[in-house]
Scaffold this motif. Structure first.
Motif, PDB file in Angstrom:
ATOM      1  N   LEU A  74       1.720  10.078  78.431  1.00  0.00           N
ATOM      2  CA  LEU A  74       2.329  10.098  77.095  1.00  0.00           C
ATOM      3  C   LEU A  74       1.692   8.963  76.295  1.00  0.00           C
ATOM      4  O   LEU A  74       2.060   7.802  76.470  1.00  0.00           O
ATOM      5  CB  LEU A  74       3.848   9.909  77.190  1.00  0.00           C
ATOM      6  CG  LEU A  74       4.589  10.853  78.143  1.00  0.00           C
ATOM      7  CD1 LEU A  74       6.062  10.479  78.226  1.00  0.00           C
ATOM      8  CD2 LEU A  74       4.424  12.289  77.699  1.00  0.00           C
ATOM      9  N   GLU A  75       0.747   9.309  75.451  1.00  0.00           N
ATOM     10  CA  GLU A  75       0.000   8.297  74.713  1.00  0.00           C
ATOM     11  C   GLU A  75       0.493   8.123  73.283  1.00  0.00           C
ATOM     12  O   GLU A  75       0.290   7.070  72.676  1.00  0.00           O
ATOM     13  CB  GLU A  75      -1.490   8.661  74.704  1.00  0.00           C
ATOM     14  CG  GLU A  75      -2.095   8.699  76.113  1.00  0.00           C
ATOM     15  CD  GLU A  75      -3.503   9.260  76.131  1.00  0.00           C
ATOM     16  OE1 GLU A  75      -4.032   9.573  75.042  1.00  0.00           O
ATOM     17  OE2 GLU A  75      -4.073   9.404  77.233  1.00  0.00           O
ATOM     18  N   THR A  76       1.119   9.154  72.736  1.00  0.00           N
ATOM     19  CA  THR A  76       1.611   9.120  71.352  1.00  0.00           C
ATOM     20  C   THR A  76       3.006   9.712  71.306  1.00  0.00           C
ATOM     21  O   THR A  76       3.272  10.738  71.923  1.00  0.00           O
ATOM     22  CB  THR A  76       0.692   9.929  70.414  1.00  0.00           C
ATOM     23  OG1 THR A  76      -0.617   9.358  70.437  1.00  0.00           O
ATOM     24  CG2 THR A  76       1.212   9.925  68.988  1.00  0.00           C
ATOM     25  N   MET A  77       3.898   9.045  70.555  1.00  0.00           N
ATOM     26  CA  MET A  77       5.232   9.575  70.275  1.00  0.00           C
ATOM     27  C   MET A  77       5.255  10.004  68.808  1.00  0.00           C
ATOM     28  O   MET A  77       5.069   9.171  67.916  1.00  0.00           O
ATOM     29  CB  MET A  77       6.305   8.524  70.530  1.00  0.00           C
ATOM     30  CG  MET A  77       6.342   8.016  71.960  1.00  0.00           C
ATOM     31  SD  MET A  77       6.809   9.283  73.147  1.00  0.00           S
ATOM     32  CE  MET A  77       6.983   8.310  74.641  1.00  0.00           C
ATOM     33  N   ARG A  78       5.462  11.292  68.575  1.00  0.00           N
ATOM     34  CA  ARG A  78       5.467  11.819  67.210  1.00  0.00           C
ATOM     35  C   ARG A  78       6.895  12.209  66.819  1.00  0.00           C
ATOM     36  O   ARG A  78       7.546  12.992  67.510  1.00  0.00           O
ATOM     37  CB  ARG A  78       4.548  13.029  67.115  1.00  0.00           C
ATOM     38  CG  ARG A  78       4.536  13.725  65.744  1.00  0.00           C
ATOM     39  CD  ARG A  78       3.433  14.762  65.678  1.00  0.00           C
ATOM     40  NE  ARG A  78       2.128  14.105  65.756  1.00  0.00           N
ATOM     41  CZ  ARG A  78       1.015  14.699  66.173  1.00  0.00           C
ATOM     42  NH1 ARG A  78       1.035  15.967  66.564  1.00  0.00           N
ATOM     43  NH2 ARG A  78      -0.129  14.035  66.199  1.00  0.00           N
ATOM     44  N   LEU A  79       7.372  11.649  65.722  1.00  0.00           N
ATOM     45  CA  LEU A  79       8.691  11.985  65.189  1.00  0.00           C
ATOM     46  C   LEU A  79       8.517  12.788  63.907  1.00  0.00           C
ATOM     47  O   LEU A  79       7.754  12.397  63.018  1.00  0.00           O
ATOM     48  CB  LEU A  79       9.501  10.717  64.898  1.00  0.00           C
ATOM     49  CG  LEU A  79       9.819   9.808  66.100  1.00  0.00           C
ATOM     50  CD1 LEU A  79      10.653   8.616  65.645  1.00  0.00           C
ATOM     51  CD2 LEU A  79      10.538  10.574  67.184  1.00  0.00           C
ATOM     52  N   VAL A  96       1.475   5.249  68.302  1.00  0.00           N
ATOM     53  CA  VAL A  96       0.379   5.353  69.260  1.00  0.00           C
ATOM     54  C   VAL A  96       0.344   4.095  70.127  1.00  0.00           C
ATOM     55  O   VAL A  96       0.255   2.977  69.607  1.00  0.00           O
ATOM     56  CB  VAL A  96      -0.969   5.543  68.536  1.00  0.00           C
ATOM     57  CG1 VAL A  96      -2.093   5.743  69.549  1.00  0.00           C
ATOM     58  CG2 VAL A  96      -0.893   6.732  67.571  1.00  0.00           C
ATOM     59  N   ALA A  97       0.407   4.282  71.442  1.00  0.00           N
ATOM     60  CA  ALA A  97       0.443   3.135  72.361  1.00  0.00           C
ATOM     61  C   ALA A  97      -0.763   2.230  72.189  1.00  0.00           C
ATOM     62  O   ALA A  97      -0.672   1.012  72.370  1.00  0.00           O
ATOM     63  CB  ALA A  97       0.547   3.629  73.795  1.00  0.00           C
ATOM     64  N   ALA A  98      -1.899   2.811  71.832  1.00  0.00           N
ATOM     65  CA  ALA A  98      -3.120   2.012  71.676  1.00  0.00           C
ATOM     66  C   ALA A  98      -2.978   0.944  70.595  1.00  0.00           C
ATOM     67  O   ALA A  98      -3.684  -0.064  70.626  1.00  0.00           O
ATOM     68  CB  ALA A  98      -4.297   2.932  71.355  1.00  0.00           C
ATOM     69  N   GLU A  99      -2.060   1.143  69.645  1.00  0.00           N
ATOM     70  CA  GLU A  99      -1.836   0.126  68.610  1.00  0.00           C
ATOM     71  C   GLU A  99      -1.357  -1.188  69.219  1.00  0.00           C
ATOM     72  O   GLU A  99      -1.539  -2.258  68.624  1.00  0.00           O
ATOM     73  CB  GLU A  99      -0.813   0.618  67.592  1.00  0.00           C
ATOM     74  CG  GLU A  99      -1.292   1.776  66.730  1.00  0.00           C
ATOM     75  CD  GLU A  99      -0.250   2.193  65.712  1.00  0.00           C
ATOM     76  OE1 GLU A  99       0.482   1.307  65.217  1.00  0.00           O
ATOM     77  OE2 GLU A  99      -0.157   3.392  65.413  1.00  0.00           O
ATOM     78  N   VAL A 202       0.622  14.010  73.419  1.00  0.00           N
ATOM     79  CA  VAL A 202       1.563  13.676  72.347  1.00  0.00           C
ATOM     80  C   VAL A 202       2.925  14.281  72.669  1.00  0.00           C
ATOM     81  O   VAL A 202       3.048  15.486  72.887  1.00  0.00           O
ATOM     82  CB  VAL A 202       1.079  14.217  70.983  1.00  0.00           C
ATOM     83  CG1 VAL A 202       2.108  13.909  69.888  1.00  0.00           C
ATOM     84  CG2 VAL A 202      -0.277  13.631  70.623  1.00  0.00           C
ATOM     85  N   SER A 203       3.943  13.441  72.701  1.00  0.00           N
ATOM     86  CA  SER A 203       5.319  13.903  72.827  1.00  0.00           C
ATOM     87  C   SER A 203       5.897  14.031  71.425  1.00  0.00           C
ATOM     88  O   SER A 203       5.841  13.082  70.637  1.00  0.00           O
ATOM     89  CB  SER A 203       6.146  12.912  73.649  1.00  0.00           C
ATOM     90  OG  SER A 203       7.483  13.342  73.754  1.00  0.00           O
ATOM     91  N   LYS A 385       7.551  -0.933  71.175  1.00  0.00           N
ATOM     92  CA  LYS A 385       7.855  -1.727  72.358  1.00  0.00           C
ATOM     93  C   LYS A 385       9.065  -1.170  73.105  1.00  0.00           C
ATOM     94  O   LYS A 385       9.070  -1.088  74.332  1.00  0.00           O
ATOM     95  CB  LYS A 385       8.097  -3.198  71.962  1.00  0.00           C
ATOM     96  CG  LYS A 385       6.816  -3.931  71.576  1.00  0.00           C
ATOM     97  CD  LYS A 385       7.106  -5.374  71.228  1.00  0.00           C
ATOM     98  CE  LYS A 385       5.821  -6.127  70.880  1.00  0.00           C
ATOM     99  NZ  LYS A 385       6.105  -7.541  70.541  1.00  0.00           N
ATOM    100  N   LEU A 386      10.077  -0.772  72.342  1.00  0.00           N
ATOM    101  CA  LEU A 386      11.229  -0.132  72.975  1.00  0.00           C
ATOM    102  C   LEU A 386      10.843   1.168  73.639  1.00  0.00           C
ATOM    103  O   LEU A 386      11.331   1.535  74.706  1.00  0.00           O
ATOM    104  CB  LEU A 386      12.331   0.104  71.936  1.00  0.00           C
ATOM    105  CG  LEU A 386      13.044  -1.149  71.411  1.00  0.00           C
ATOM    106  CD1 LEU A 386      13.964  -0.780  70.266  1.00  0.00           C
ATOM    107  CD2 LEU A 386      13.820  -1.841  72.514  1.00  0.00           C
ATOM    108  N   GLY A 387       9.894   1.890  72.983  1.00  0.00           N
ATOM    109  CA  GLY A 387       9.420   3.145  73.548  1.00  0.00           C
ATOM    110  C   GLY A 387       8.663   2.966  74.852  1.00  0.00           C
ATOM    111  O   GLY A 387       8.563   3.891  75.663  1.00  0.00           O
ATOM    112  N   MET A 388       8.140   1.767  75.080  1.00  0.00           N
ATOM    113  CA  MET A 388       7.461   1.456  76.345  1.00  0.00           C
ATOM    114  C   MET A 388       8.416   0.861  77.376  1.00  0.00           C
ATOM    115  O   MET A 388       8.013   0.562  78.499  1.00  0.00           O
ATOM    116  CB  MET A 388       6.316   0.484  76.096  1.00  0.00           C
ATOM    117  CG  MET A 388       5.146   1.106  75.386  1.00  0.00           C
ATOM    118  SD  MET A 388       3.853  -0.122  75.119  1.00  0.00           S
ATOM    119  CE  MET A 388       2.703   0.857  74.132  1.00  0.00           C
ATOM    120  N   GLY A 389       9.651   0.652  76.954  1.00  0.00           N
ATOM    121  CA  GLY A 389      10.610   0.053  77.865  1.00  0.00           C
ATOM    122  C   GLY A 389      10.527  -1.453  77.909  1.00  0.00           C
ATOM    123  O   GLY A 389      11.088  -2.093  78.814  1.00  0.00           O
TER     124      GLY A 389
END
Length: 391
Positions: A74-79, A96-99, A202-203, A385-389
């Protein structure tokens, strides 16, 4: 039959099995009592997005390497907000986690695959013993141990009893620990789809009414790209959808997905799960610790549920150190986790209520909030950061 162990874990879901693997791998004698058969959990059609701290714990327990062929990054979370008068996207945000200089937020894993891997790992740990179809019937606490009586007739004496036995926890009830429960009148439909377009790690979470419609990447199947779907709706609508013939259900799912991955085709059975929030009034009793859904339950938003549960295991392990697993001082240290968990339960509750909104002014307000999250840099970084836990 009477036996002794360092830790008795009640509950054979992912959290209970992980606890058994983690503590047995560290050299403690562990007995796991599961009221279901070994095969029951293999029919679970859900998937779980494991964030990085949870993956670190699973690696330490020796489980993660067994899942290499089953995971999807899961590299990108799209809302997406589609809460306007027409069913179309009116706000899209990619996180995007890469950010943050990270390769991804986590990995998505089928629950059945995770259970298989955990049981495989436990079969190779001499300190672990699994008792299937063994429900907890009575619990007696003494100063230096707890004595559990199981439905199989066995009596087990343990330094610590870990309640990992779900939202209707027998450990919680027999320990006299109350819990506050919130009913939403909402259910989550869970199924797997094949789709025309690749998900590209992408989720995607789409908000309209009733709750989010989430597409989470899975490894490709023989029919091409696949994703797991969690579609939350008010209970009456969820039951109506569940009862539709497959062609009509597919049409409804395609309409709700906005075509973000092209045409969807349902390739699994459909299941529905009632949505609640629950928070135990405390996490511990004498010689007892509650973890996972015995301690807290949240709707499946932001991948919080099982990741919070594995966080419990990390916190409990740190609290007990190398000494007596159920010592009062160790349990007191673990109990300090309660305020953080209660805050997370309250936060997910607020997000779910916003996602359920039907009144147009509330949906417009939700869009403004998403827009701020996308464009205000500190809020955006905090959300990722929250999305990464990350705490």
């Amino acid at each position: 039959m009477n036996s002794e162990t360092d830790i008795l874990i009640v509950g054979g879901g992912v959290a209970g099995l992980t606890a058994a693997a983690l503590f047995a791998a560290s050299g403690r004698r562990v007995t796991l009592a599961d009221r279901e058969s070994a095969e029951a959990g293999m029919r679970d059609s859900r998937t779980t997005a494991f964030l990085r701290p949870a993956v670190d714990l699973l690696e330490e327990a020796g489980v993660w390497p067994l899942l290499a062929a089953e995971i999807a990054p899961l590299e990108t979370m799209r809302l997406i907000d589609a809460g306007g008068r027409e069913n179309k996207a009116r706000e899209i945000g990619d996180f995007v986690a890469a950010e943050l200089g990270q390769p991804g937020f986590g990995w998505n894993v089928p629950n059945s695959a995770m259970r298989r891997a955990l049981r495989e790992r436990l079969s190779g740990l001499p300190e672990a013993c699994i008792l299937n179809e063994a429900a907890l019937e009575a619990l007696t606490v003494r100063r230096d141990c707890a004595i559990a009586r199981l439905s199989t007739g066995e009596t087990i004496r343990a330094r610590l009893v870990i309640g990992a036995d779900g939202r209707e926890s027998a450990v919680r009830r027999l320990s006299g620990i109350h819990a506050r429960r919130t009913e939403y009148g909402q259910k989550a439909l869970v199924f797997t789809v094949a789709h025309e377009e690749p998900h590209r790690a992408v989720s995607t979470e789409i908000h309209r009414t009733g709750g989010p419609f989430t597409l989470v990447p899975m490894p490709d199947g023989p029919d091409g790209p696949r994703s797991s779907v969690v579609w939350m709706e008010r209970s009456a609508e969820a039951e109506r959808l569940l009862g539709l013939p497959e062609p009509e259900f597919e049409e409804a799912a395609n309409g709700r997905s906005l075509g973000v991955l092209g045409r969807l085709r349902v390739v699994s059975h459909r299941a529905a799960w009632p949505m609640i929030s629950l928070m135990a009034q405390r996490l511990t009793g004498p010689r007892v610790a509650l973890v996972a859904e015995a301690a807290h339950v949240v709707p499946p938003i932001g991948a919080q549920g099982l990741n919070m549960s594995l966080g419990d295991l990390a916190a409990l392990r740190a609290a007990m150190g190398e000494g007596d697993a159920g010592a009062p001082a160790a349990l007191a240290r673990y109990a300090r986790r309660w305020p953080e968990l209660a805050a997370r339960v309250a936060g997910v509750d607020a997000l779910n209520r916003a996602a359920m909104a039907e009144a147009q002014p509330l949906r417009d307000l939700r869009r403004l909030g998403l827009g701020a999250l996308i464009r205000v840099r500190p809020a955006r970084r905090l959300a990722m950061k929250l999305g990464m836990g990350v705490r």
